[in-house]
Design a protein around this motif. Structure first.
Motif, PDB file in Angstrom:
ATOM      1  N   VAL A 120       0.864  -1.185   0.000  1.00 56.22           N
ATOM      2  CA  VAL A 120       0.000   0.000   0.000  1.00 56.22           C
ATOM      3  C   VAL A 120       0.899   1.233   0.000  1.00 56.22           C
ATOM      4  N   PHE A 121       0.578   2.190  -0.895  1.00 54.52           N
ATOM      5  CA  PHE A 121       1.444   3.348  -1.099  1.00 54.52           C
ATOM      6  C   PHE A 121       0.616   4.615  -1.251  1.00 54.52           C
ATOM      7  N   MET A 122       1.292   5.731  -1.187  1.00 53.49           N
ATOM      8  CA  MET A 122       0.675   6.984  -1.588  1.00 53.49           C
ATOM      9  C   MET A 122       0.586   6.996  -3.108  1.00 53.49           C
ATOM     10  N   PRO A 123      -0.538   7.439  -3.674  1.00 57.37           N
ATOM     11  CA  PRO A 123      -0.700   7.352  -5.127  1.00 57.37           C
ATOM     12  C   PRO A 123       0.143   8.374  -5.880  1.00 57.37           C
ATOM     13  N   ASP A 136      -5.684  12.541  -0.518  1.00 60.76           N
ATOM     14  CA  ASP A 136      -5.217  11.884   0.701  1.00 60.76           C
ATOM     15  C   ASP A 136      -5.487  10.379   0.706  1.00 60.76           C
ATOM     16  N   SER A 138      -5.029   6.303  -0.385  1.00 56.58           N
ATOM     17  CA  SER A 138      -3.887   5.402  -0.581  1.00 56.58           C
ATOM     18  C   SER A 138      -4.240   4.400  -1.678  1.00 56.58           C
ATOM     19  N   VAL A 139      -3.230   3.742  -2.192  1.00 54.99           N
ATOM     20  CA  VAL A 139      -3.447   2.846  -3.321  1.00 54.99           C
ATOM     21  C   VAL A 139      -2.701   1.531  -3.082  1.00 54.99           C
ATOM     22  N   SER A 140      -3.343   0.435  -3.484  1.00 51.95           N
ATOM     23  CA  SER A 140      -2.697  -0.882  -3.446  1.00 51.95           C
ATOM     24  C   SER A 140      -2.028  -1.133  -4.789  1.00 51.95           C
ATOM     25  N   SER A 159      -2.691  -1.024 -10.193  1.00 52.48           N
ATOM     26  CA  SER A 159      -2.985  -0.128  -9.073  1.00 52.48           C
ATOM     27  C   SER A 159      -4.478  -0.120  -8.826  1.00 52.48           C
ATOM     28  N   SER A 161      -7.597   1.227  -5.785  1.00 47.52           N
ATOM     29  CA  SER A 161      -7.921   1.920  -4.548  1.00 47.52           C
ATOM     30  C   SER A 161      -7.947   0.913  -3.402  1.00 47.52           C
ATOM     31  N   THR A 162      -7.518   1.350  -2.225  1.00 44.47           N
ATOM     32  CA  THR A 162      -7.579   0.455  -1.072  1.00 44.47           C
ATOM     33  C   THR A 162      -9.022   0.151  -0.665  1.00 44.47           C
TER      34      THR A 162
END
Length: 252
Positions: A120-123, A136, A138-140, A159, A161-162
């Motif tokens: 999981v990261f910042m997009p 704000d 986060s992205v898987s 990629s 969305s979480t």
């Protein structure tokens, strides 16, 4: 080891080893088997091989012709000689939305993956735009090298969305199987395909020569209600894929 060093005659050419073109053919074939001469890479010109090996151009030409007859290399008029591809040839329909695992299974091939990234990261700005994320969010991400019958075929970087995929570690084989279990498997997608020359990092992963032709595919997938599910950026071997689309005459 460089090709020049590999072809230095002191290392392989024997006075009693048989016809010289046969010995050179064997040496070049060993270079292919050892991965020194990768699929899609070009052989040095005949003149250069003759200089390195201290053999005549007639001898070099006979060795290369023998390799071409064996299917080890491909000769292209005006371009030279290239190491033949060892990848299976895949004809991929552009009208069906399927996963890599499903595609290979339908062809009776065994698919597998080598994980390159999963977390999981910042997009990135591209992910924010493609997935319609808030700043704000986060992205898987899941990135892997996809293989068919142990041959590297494609590099996939997906990629999501979480909210769609909260835990990317849930994906062990098929991403679409995981999405289907949660009722979030996409039903349609938009794809953009472009031709590229493979950069060294991607070429090494795909086990081909840098600069070889490849395909870059960006895909945005959607649910039936129009929500974005997945944004995928993939690199495919250009020598392994043929993409096919059926076209119909538009009614006026």
């Amino acid at each position: 080891m460089s090709v020049v060093d590999f072809l230095t005659p002191e290392k392989w050419l024997q006075p009693d080893g048989g016809p010289r073109y046969v010995q050179l053919r064997k040496r070049l074939s060993e270079g292919v088997d050892q991965g020194l001469l990768k699929a899609g890479s070009s052989l040095p010109p005949e003149r250069e091989i003759a200089t390195i090996t201290e053999l005549s151009r007639v001898t070099v030409r006979k060795a290369i012709q023998a390799l071409a007859e064996d299917g080890i290399i491909v000769q292209k008029q005006g371009s030279g000689s290239f190491v033949a591809s060892d990848a299976p040839q895949i004809e991929q329909s552009l009208s069906r939305l399927t996963s890599f695992s499903e595609d290979m299974s339908r062809r009776g091939m065994v698919s597998s993956s080598v994980w390159l990234e999963r977390g999981v990261f910042m997009p990135s700005p591209d992910e924010v735009l493609a997935l319609a994320l808030t700043p704000d969010a986060s992205v898987s991400r899941i990135a892997r090298l996809r293989t068919a019958d142990d041959k590297p075929m494609a590099i996939e970087r997906a990629s999501l969305s979480t909210e769609v995929l909260p835990n990317p570690l849930m994906v062990e084989t098929s991403l679409y199987d995981v999405l289907e279990q949660s009722g979030l498997r996409p039903v349609r997608a938009l794809q953009k395909i472009s031709a590229i020359n493979l950069e060294e990092e991607n070429a090494n992963l795909l086990d081909v020569a840098p600069g070889m032709a490849g395909l870059r595919i960006e895909r945005t997938s959607y649910l039936a209600d129009g929500r974005v599910v997945e944004f995928t950026q993939s690199i495919y071997r250009g020598d392994a894929y043929n993409f096919v689309a059926e076209l119909r005459l538009a009614k006026e």
